[in-house]
Design a protein around this motif. Structure first.
Motif, PDB file in Angstrom:
ATOM      1  N   ASN A  12      43.885  49.955  28.014  1.00 31.70           N
ATOM      2  CA  ASN A  12      43.119  49.832  29.250  1.00 31.70           C
ATOM      3  C   ASN A  12      43.771  50.430  30.510  1.00 31.70           C
ATOM      4  O   ASN A  12      43.358  50.141  31.619  1.00 31.70           O
ATOM      5  CB  ASN A  12      42.809  48.348  29.512  1.00 31.70           C
ATOM      6  N   LYS A  15      43.923  55.906  29.540  1.00 29.34           N
ATOM      7  CA  LYS A  15      44.298  57.059  28.712  1.00 29.34           C
ATOM      8  C   LYS A  15      43.080  57.912  28.363  1.00 29.34           C
ATOM      9  O   LYS A  15      43.104  59.130  28.504  1.00 29.34           O
ATOM     10  CB  LYS A  15      44.968  56.590  27.409  1.00 29.34           C
ATOM     11  N   SER A  16      42.012  57.244  27.906  1.00 28.41           N
ATOM     12  CA  SER A  16      40.824  58.006  27.488  1.00 28.41           C
ATOM     13  C   SER A  16      40.151  58.670  28.686  1.00 28.41           C
ATOM     14  O   SER A  16      39.601  59.767  28.574  1.00 28.41           O
ATOM     15  CB  SER A  16      39.837  57.099  26.761  1.00 28.41           C
ATOM     16  N   THR A  17      40.209  58.004  29.822  1.00 29.58           N
ATOM     17  CA  THR A  17      39.639  58.594  31.040  1.00 29.58           C
ATOM     18  C   THR A  17      40.397  59.870  31.396  1.00 29.58           C
ATOM     19  O   THR A  17      39.799  60.900  31.741  1.00 29.58           O
ATOM     20  CB  THR A  17      39.718  57.590  32.208  1.00 29.58           C
ATOM     21  N   GLU A 121      44.079  55.277  43.385  1.00 31.14           N
ATOM     22  CA  GLU A 121      43.178  55.606  44.489  1.00 31.14           C
ATOM     23  C   GLU A 121      43.203  54.469  45.509  1.00 31.14           C
ATOM     24  O   GLU A 121      43.342  53.297  45.153  1.00 31.14           O
ATOM     25  CB  GLU A 121      41.741  55.868  43.998  1.00 31.14           C
TER      26      GLU A 121
HETATM   27  N1  LIG Z   1      40.144  52.188  39.487  1.00 34.12           N
HETATM   28  C1  LIG Z   1      40.374  53.021  38.508  1.00 34.12           C
HETATM   29  N2  LIG Z   1      39.960  52.706  37.264  1.00 34.12           N
HETATM   30  C2  LIG Z   1      40.203  53.568  36.286  1.00 34.12           C
HETATM   31  C3  LIG Z   1      40.876  54.793  36.508  1.00 34.12           C
HETATM   32  N3  LIG Z   1      40.978  55.420  35.336  1.00 34.12           N
HETATM   33  C4  LIG Z   1      40.403  54.615  34.409  1.00 34.12           C
HETATM   34  N4  LIG Z   1      39.936  53.497  34.974  1.00 34.12           N
HETATM   35  C5  LIG Z   1      39.219  52.405  34.319  1.00 34.12           C
HETATM   36  O1  LIG Z   1      40.085  51.693  33.470  1.00 34.12           O
HETATM   37  C6  LIG Z   1      39.376  51.184  32.331  1.00 34.12           C
HETATM   38  C7  LIG Z   1      40.048  51.622  31.057  1.00 34.12           C
HETATM   39  O2  LIG Z   1      39.951  53.025  30.925  1.00 34.12           O
HETATM   40  P1  LIG Z   1      40.185  53.759  29.524  1.00 34.12           P
HETATM   41  O3  LIG Z   1      40.289  55.199  29.855  1.00 34.12           O
HETATM   42  O4  LIG Z   1      39.202  53.339  28.529  1.00 34.12           O
HETATM   43  O5  LIG Z   1      41.610  53.157  29.139  1.00 34.12           O
HETATM   44  P2  LIG Z   1      42.435  53.409  27.806  1.00 34.12           P
HETATM   45  O6  LIG Z   1      43.860  53.451  28.201  1.00 34.12           O
HETATM   46  O7  LIG Z   1      41.923  54.579  27.080  1.00 34.12           O
HETATM   47  O8  LIG Z   1      42.159  52.088  26.987  1.00 34.12           O
HETATM   48  P3  LIG Z   1      42.430  51.809  25.425  1.00 34.12           P
HETATM   49  O9  LIG Z   1      42.090  53.048  24.676  1.00 34.12           O
HETATM   50  O10 LIG Z   1      41.559  50.653  25.108  1.00 34.12           O
HETATM   51  O11 LIG Z   1      43.878  51.478  25.302  1.00 34.12           O
HETATM   52  C8  LIG Z   1      37.963  51.717  32.481  1.00 34.12           C
HETATM   53  O12 LIG Z   1      37.173  50.715  33.023  1.00 34.12           O
HETATM   54  C9  LIG Z   1      38.107  52.880  33.426  1.00 34.12           C
HETATM   55  O13 LIG Z   1      36.939  53.122  34.165  1.00 34.12           O
HETATM   56  C10 LIG Z   1      41.266  55.109  37.844  1.00 34.12           C
HETATM   57  O14 LIG Z   1      41.815  56.170  38.158  1.00 34.12           O
HETATM   58  N5  LIG Z   1      41.000  54.182  38.792  1.00 34.12           N
END
Ligand SMILES: Nc1nc2c(ncn2[C@@H]2O[C@H](COP(=O)(O)OP(=O)(O)OP(=O)(O)O)[C@@H](O)[C@H]2O)c(=O)[nH]1
Ligand SMILES: [Mg+2]
Length: 437
Positions: A12, A15-17, A121
Motif C-alpha cells: 500500500n 508501488k503499482s501507482t 504531495e
Molecule cells: N496521497 C497519495 N496517495 C497515493 C500516492 N500514490 C499512491 N497512492 C495511493 O496509495 C494506495 C496504494 O497504492 P498502490 O499503488 O496500490 O500501492 P502498492 O504499493 O502497489 O500496494 P500493494 O501492491 O498492495 O503492496 C492507493 O489508494 C493509491 O491511490 C500518492 O502519491 N499520494
C-alpha cells in the motif's frame, strides 16, 4: 539488453501507482504461472530514448503468513533479476520497523537501491524526505506517484546521462553487424533450446527435459546460404528443485529483453498442448513490440491423428487474429519443418525492411479510398491526399489529409490491412499514421 528496474516496498505504499506512471501507455504483462498467488507485473518504460523494463511486486511483509511469505519471496526474486531497485516508502507515515526489516532483507542482495519517498504531495518535499536518511540508503527521492510529481528527477538519478549513453552505445555496437537477430520465444519447455540446436546443427545449447535449464539468454552467430543471423535463445535460469520452483524460473525479464533485441521473433508453441492463455499473452506482447513474427507449433512428431486434430482446432480458434503471419508445424527434435521456418524468417525480415515510393503508396491510398470511403468526421468528408514511408522494421506508412487525424481507429486498421495485402507484407505488422495536411 534492456536494463531492469524492480519496484519493492511494504503493502500500500504506492508501488503499482508508480509502475503505472512509468509504463504509461504500454500494456503490462502479468505473470500467472501456477504457484504465483499474487501477480507480478512487467512493463516497459522509457527515459530519454532509453527503454527499460519495470517490475512491480506485491507488498513485502515480515509476517509468517504463507501467502505473505510467498509474495516476499517473489519480490526478492524480482530484485535478483533487476539491475536497480526502487524501494518505496510512504512519506506520510515516517520510518516504520517494517521498512527497516525490508531494507535488512534487500541490502544483502547487493543491488543499487534508490530510496523513494511517496505520497509527499502537499508537504515540503525536502522535509518529508529528511527522516529517511537514517536508513543509510543515501539520498531519498521524494515523489507523489498519484500526481506524477518527482518522477523525472528520480529517473535521472537511477539512469544518469552518462550511463544511458553507454548502454545505448553498447546496444548500437551489437546491432552494427547487420545480421538478422532472431529471438526464440515461448513458454518453458516448448522446445526453444532444442530448436536452437536444430537450427545450428550442433549441440551447443544445453538441453534438458526440465523447464528452465538454459542459464541465460545467449547470442549465437549463424550463417545460412550466405545470410548472417544472430540467434537469441531465451529460457529460464536455474535447474529445478521442485515443481513450485519451476514456475519461478521461467524468466519473463529475459523473454522481454530478447524480444526487444530482435528483428524477428520466432514464437514457439508446444503442439502437444492446446494454445494456452500464457501463449496468447506473450504473443500479445510480441505483436505490441512491432517486431516481425513467425510461429512454430513444435513437437509435431509421434502424435496421434486425434491429438493433432485437437491442436489444429485450438490453433485455428485461438490464433486466427494472426493474419499475414506464417505458422508452421515442426519437430525441432527430428528437424521436419525447420528449413521452411527459416525461409519464413527471411521473408518476414525482408517484408519489414521493404521500401516503397511515395507515388506507389499514394496510388494504393486512392484505391483504398475508392473501395471504401472514409466516414464523415464531424459532419465533414475527410480528404486523404497522399502517403509516404515513415520508417521500416516495422513498416510505417504516413497518410496525409484534411481531417485525417480524426478518422476512427477502425478506418486506420482498414488502411493498414489494405497496405499489408497490396504490398504483400508477410510476417510483419504495418503501422499507419495520420497527419493533418
Ligand atoms: N496521497 C497519495 N496517495 C497515493 C500516492 N500514490 C499512491 N497512492 C495511493 O496509495 C494506495 C496504494 O497504492 P498502490 O499503488 O496500490 O500501492 P502498492 O504499493 O502497489 O500496494 P500493494 O501492491 O498492495 O503492496 C492507493 O489508494 C493509491 O491511490 C500518492 O502519491 N499520494
Ligand atoms: Mg501493488
Amino acid at each position: 539488453m534492456l536494463p531492469v528496474v524492480a519496484i519493492v516496498g511494504k503493502p500500500n505504499v504506492g508501488k503499482s501507482t508508480l509502475f503505472n506512471r512509468l509504463t504509461a501507455s504500454r500494456a503490462a504483462l502479468v505473470s500467472d504461472f501456477p504457484g504465483m498467488t499474487r501477480d507480478r507485473q512487467y512493463g516497459q518504460a522509457t527515459l530519454d530514448q532509453l527503454p527499460f523494463i519495470v517490475i512491480d511486486t506485491g507488498g513485502m511483509t515480515a509476517s509468517s503468513d504463507e501467502l505473505d511469505q510467498l509474495i516476499t519471496r517473489q519480490a526478492l526474486q524480482a530484485i535478483g533479476e533487476a539491475d536497480k531497485v526502487l524501494f518505496v516508502i510512504d512519506g506520510r507515515h515516517g520510518l516504520t520497523t517494517e521498512d527497516q526489516a525490508i531494507v535488512d532483507k534487500i541490502r544483502p542482495l547487493r543491488k543499487p537501491i534508490f530510496l523513494v519517498v511517496n505520497k509527499t504531495e502537499g508537504q515540503d518535499a525536502v522535509m518529508a524526505a529528511a527522516d529517511f536518511y537514517r536508513l543509510g540508503l543515501g539520498t531519498p527521492y521524494p515523489i507523489a506517484a498519484a500526481h506524477g510529481k518527482g518522477i523525472p528527477a528520480l529517473l535521472e538519478a537511477v539512469f544518469p546521462a552518462e550511463e544511458r549513453a553507454s548502454i545505448q552505445a553498447a546496444e548500437a555496437a551489437r546491432n552494427r553487424d547487420n545480421s538478422i537477430r532472431l529471438a526464440l520465444v515461448g513458454r518453458p519447455n516448448v522446445g526453444k533450446s532444442t530448436l536452437t540446436n536444430r537450427i545450428l546443427g550442433e549441440e551447443r545449447v544445453i538441453v534438458n527435459d526440465s523447464p528452465g535449464t538454459t542459464r541465460d539468454s545467449i547470442f549465437i552467430p549463424l550463417e545460412r546460404f550466405g545470410k548472417h543471423y544472430t540467434l537469441i535463445d531465451t529460457a529460464g535460469m536455474r535447474r529445478r528443485k521442485n515443481i513450485e520452483e519451476v514456475t519461478e524460473k521461467f524468466s519473463i525479464v529475459k523473454t522481454l529483453q530478447a524480444i526487444e533485441s530482435a528483428n524477428v521473433v520466432l514464437f514457439v508453441i508446444d503442439g502437444r498442448e492446446a494454445v494456452t492463455d500464457q501463449d496468447l499473452r506473450l504473443l500479445g506482447f510480441v505483436l505490441e513490440s512491432g517486431k516481425s513474427l513467425v510461429v512454430a507449433i513444435n513437437k509435431w512428431d509421434n502424435m496421434t491423428e486425434e491429438a493433432k486434430e485437437d491442436t489444429r482446432t485450438s490453433v485455428s480458434r485461438k490464433l486466427h487474429f494472426l493474419s499475414a503471419i506464417r505458422l508452421e508445424y515442426i519437430s525441432a527434435l527430428h528437424g521436419s519443418g525447420v528449413g521452411k521456418l527459416l525461409d519464413y524468417v527471411d521473408e518476414a525480415y525482408e517484408s519489414a525492411n521493404k521500401k516503397f515510393s511515395t507515388s506507389y503508396l499514394t496510388k494504393l491510398l486512392e484505391q483504398a479510398v475508392e473501395a471504401y470511403t472514409p466516414p464523415l468526421v464531424r459532419g465533414r468528408r475527410v480528404k486523404l491526399r497522399y502517403a509516404h514511408t515513415g520508417g521500416h522494421n516495422p513498416p510505417i506508412i504516413v497518410v496525409h489529409g484534411s481531417g485525417a487525424e480524426y478518422l476512427p481507429d477502425s478506418y486506420k486498421r482498414y488502411l493498414a490491412g489494405y497496405y499489408q495485402k497490396r504490398l504483400e507484407l508477410v510476417g510483419t505488422p504495418v503501422q499507419v499514421k495520420m497527419k493533418e495536411a
